[in-house]
Motif scaffolding. Sequence first.
Motif: not given
Length: 165
Positions: A51-55, A137-140, A145-152
């Motif tokens: 969404d517009r909040r980039n969450r 898709l918003n590729l950025a 998101a995928t980097e954050a999930i990998w970090s988690l």
Amino acid sequence: MKIPLHHSVIFLATDAEELGLYGAKAFVDTPVVPLDKIRLNMNLDMLGIGDRRNRLYIGGDIDGVISEAIAAIETTASFQVVGRFPRQPRGFGSARRINYRNASDHGVFARHGIDFLFFTTGDHAYYHTEGDRFEQLNLALFGQATEAIWSLLKHIDGSNLRVQK
């Protein structure tokens, strides 16, 4: 230097989620490892538009270890990690409320006593329509998101996470 994970990870791509969670049900009916050996299901669902909040929303069984990891991966002002299920926008597609605890493949694992984390960038205008295409898709955001999930995942793996059964 690459550091391996301490725990085994199964990457599972399921199909027919919208039709009745058939892929997830097939896995738990004939698992490749005993279900009592699966400590956590991390379900990545709708990570590409947002969404517009980039969450990045993370719902599920969030304990102190995971909350700490979430705080550690909040990296930029343009990307926010939120430790809860998304709120359904008013007038979104249907008057029926989405029960995020059961609305995706993680619900099947939860019904078998497996803790879960549900990752999503939220509902969008193209949800379950023919307009839900690659071009939207918003590729950025997807990359963040995928980097954050990998970090988690790495943080959870190294934390000696004790899942309650």
